[in-house]
Write a protein that holds these residues in place. Structure first.
Motif, PDB file in Angstrom:
ATOM      1  N   ALA A  95     -28.172  11.794  78.185  1.00 19.67           N
ATOM      2  CA  ALA A  95     -28.975  12.017  76.822  1.00 19.67           C
ATOM      3  C   ALA A  95     -29.082  10.681  76.026  1.00 19.67           C
ATOM      4  N   LEU A  96     -28.427  10.009  76.068  1.00 20.16           N
ATOM      5  CA  LEU A  96     -28.582   8.730  75.499  1.00 20.16           C
ATOM      6  C   LEU A  96     -29.543   7.875  76.117  1.00 20.16           C
ATOM      7  N   VAL A  97     -29.496   7.632  77.407  1.00 20.64           N
ATOM      8  CA  VAL A  97     -30.810   7.164  78.218  1.00 20.64           C
ATOM      9  C   VAL A  97     -32.048   7.625  77.794  1.00 20.64           C
ATOM     10  N   ASN A  98     -32.193   9.096  77.783  1.00 24.03           N
ATOM     11  CA  ASN A  98     -33.313   9.647  77.430  1.00 24.03           C
ATOM     12  C   ASN A  98     -33.825   9.564  75.790  1.00 24.03           C
ATOM     13  N   THR A  99     -32.911   9.507  74.970  1.00 26.67           N
ATOM     14  CA  THR A  99     -33.274   9.150  73.652  1.00 26.67           C
ATOM     15  C   THR A  99     -33.886   7.607  73.462  1.00 26.67           C
ATOM     16  N   ILE A 111     -33.907   5.300  65.547  1.00 31.46           N
ATOM     17  CA  ILE A 111     -33.252   6.143  66.730  1.00 31.46           C
ATOM     18  C   ILE A 111     -31.647   6.398  65.972  1.00 31.46           C
ATOM     19  N   LEU A 112     -31.348   7.462  66.001  1.00 35.08           N
ATOM     20  CA  LEU A 112     -29.974   7.867  65.407  1.00 35.08           C
ATOM     21  C   LEU A 112     -29.202   8.594  66.612  1.00 35.08           C
ATOM     22  N   VAL A 113     -28.024   8.132  66.815  1.00 40.86           N
ATOM     23  CA  VAL A 113     -27.114   8.784  67.596  1.00 40.86           C
ATOM     24  C   VAL A 113     -25.822   9.163  66.755  1.00 40.86           C
ATOM     25  N   LYS A 114     -25.740  10.589  66.623  1.00 42.54           N
ATOM     26  CA  LYS A 114     -24.622  10.786  65.568  1.00 42.54           C
ATOM     27  C   LYS A 114     -23.354  11.462  66.311  1.00 42.54           C
ATOM     28  N   ARG A 115     -22.282  11.145  66.479  1.00 39.63           N
ATOM     29  CA  ARG A 115     -20.965  11.659  66.927  1.00 39.63           C
ATOM     30  C   ARG A 115     -20.417  12.571  65.762  1.00 39.63           C
ATOM     31  N   ILE A 116     -20.378  13.834  66.109  1.00 40.07           N
ATOM     32  CA  ILE A 116     -19.565  14.819  65.118  1.00 40.07           C
ATOM     33  C   ILE A 116     -18.369  15.288  65.634  1.00 40.07           C
ATOM     34  N   SER A 117     -17.524  16.041  64.758  1.00 42.93           N
ATOM     35  CA  SER A 117     -16.439  16.607  65.784  1.00 42.93           C
ATOM     36  C   SER A 117     -16.768  17.548  66.810  1.00 42.93           C
ATOM     37  N   ILE A 121     -25.394  14.411  67.840  1.00 45.77           N
ATOM     38  CA  ILE A 121     -26.883  14.626  67.658  1.00 45.77           C
ATOM     39  C   ILE A 121     -27.424  13.405  68.080  1.00 45.77           C
ATOM     40  N   MET A 122     -28.655  13.611  68.792  1.00 45.96           N
ATOM     41  CA  MET A 122     -29.430  12.457  69.223  1.00 45.96           C
ATOM     42  C   MET A 122     -30.981  12.611  68.614  1.00 45.96           C
ATOM     43  N   ARG A 123     -31.572  11.668  68.253  1.00 44.56           N
ATOM     44  CA  ARG A 123     -32.921  11.623  67.531  1.00 44.56           C
ATOM     45  C   ARG A 123     -33.558  10.554  67.789  1.00 44.56           C
TER      46      ARG A 123
END
Length: 168
Positions: A95-99, A111-117, A121-123
């Motif tokens: 997912a990170l590579v694809n983002t 680019i936003l990678v958000k770690r939630i509980s 969420i990656m955008r």
């Protein structure tokens, strides 16, 4: 022959990346949101703060290392070598590579990678280049940045198979 936008994005310095001829709106951002209080923003963050060169290569490694810490791993050995890679780690990497590979670096947005509980969420800026139906069907891939994709593949983080949705 010379520098490419892909090479600068992947390994360049932030000033070169954000030059108006490369990717002036480039801003990679990783945030962890684990606070109990809704008014608190992130509890940890990785972003261009002038303490490191936030090119794609370094951003990928910093974010993956930080995010992978939160994933559980069982104890497993292959011979005498410990295996810390789980299917969750593989999905996170994919997912990170694809983002990063499918981001449109020529338009506004970050680019936003958000770690939630309960997950990630990656955008990134830009729309998918395949239909939603083709995305979920799998094996359909139109890469926005094939040189960046190739560099991640050479580093062992990509397959060019269009199977990312299945893995994730």
């Amino acid at each position: 022959e010379g520098f490419t936008r892909a090479g600068i994005l992947m390994f360049g310095k932030y000033a070169s990346i954000t030059d108006r001829y490369c990717a002036p709106w480039y801003f990679p951002d990783y945030q962890e949101w684990f606070g109990k209080d809704e008014s608190q923003r992130w509890t940890d963050r990785i972003y261009p703060d002038s303490t490191w060169e936030p090119n794609l290569y370094q951003f990928f490694h910093r974010v993956y290392t930080q995010a992978a810490k939160s994933l559980p791993t069982k104890f497993a050995l292959k011979g005498i070598e410990r295996i810390d890679d789980t299917s969750a780690h593989v999905a996170l990497r994919e997912a990170l590579v694809n983002t990063l590979v499918h981001c449109n670096y020529a338009i506004r947005g970050n680019i936003l990678v958000k770690r939630i509980s309960n997950g990630f969420i990656m955008r990134n800026p830009g729309r998918m280049l395949v239909s939603v139906a083709d995305f979920y069907e799998g094996s359909h891939s139109t890469c926005r940045n094939p040189l960046i994709q190739n560099m991640f593949s050479l580093l062992g983080y990509g397959e060019h198979a269009g199977s990312g949705a299945d893995i994730i």
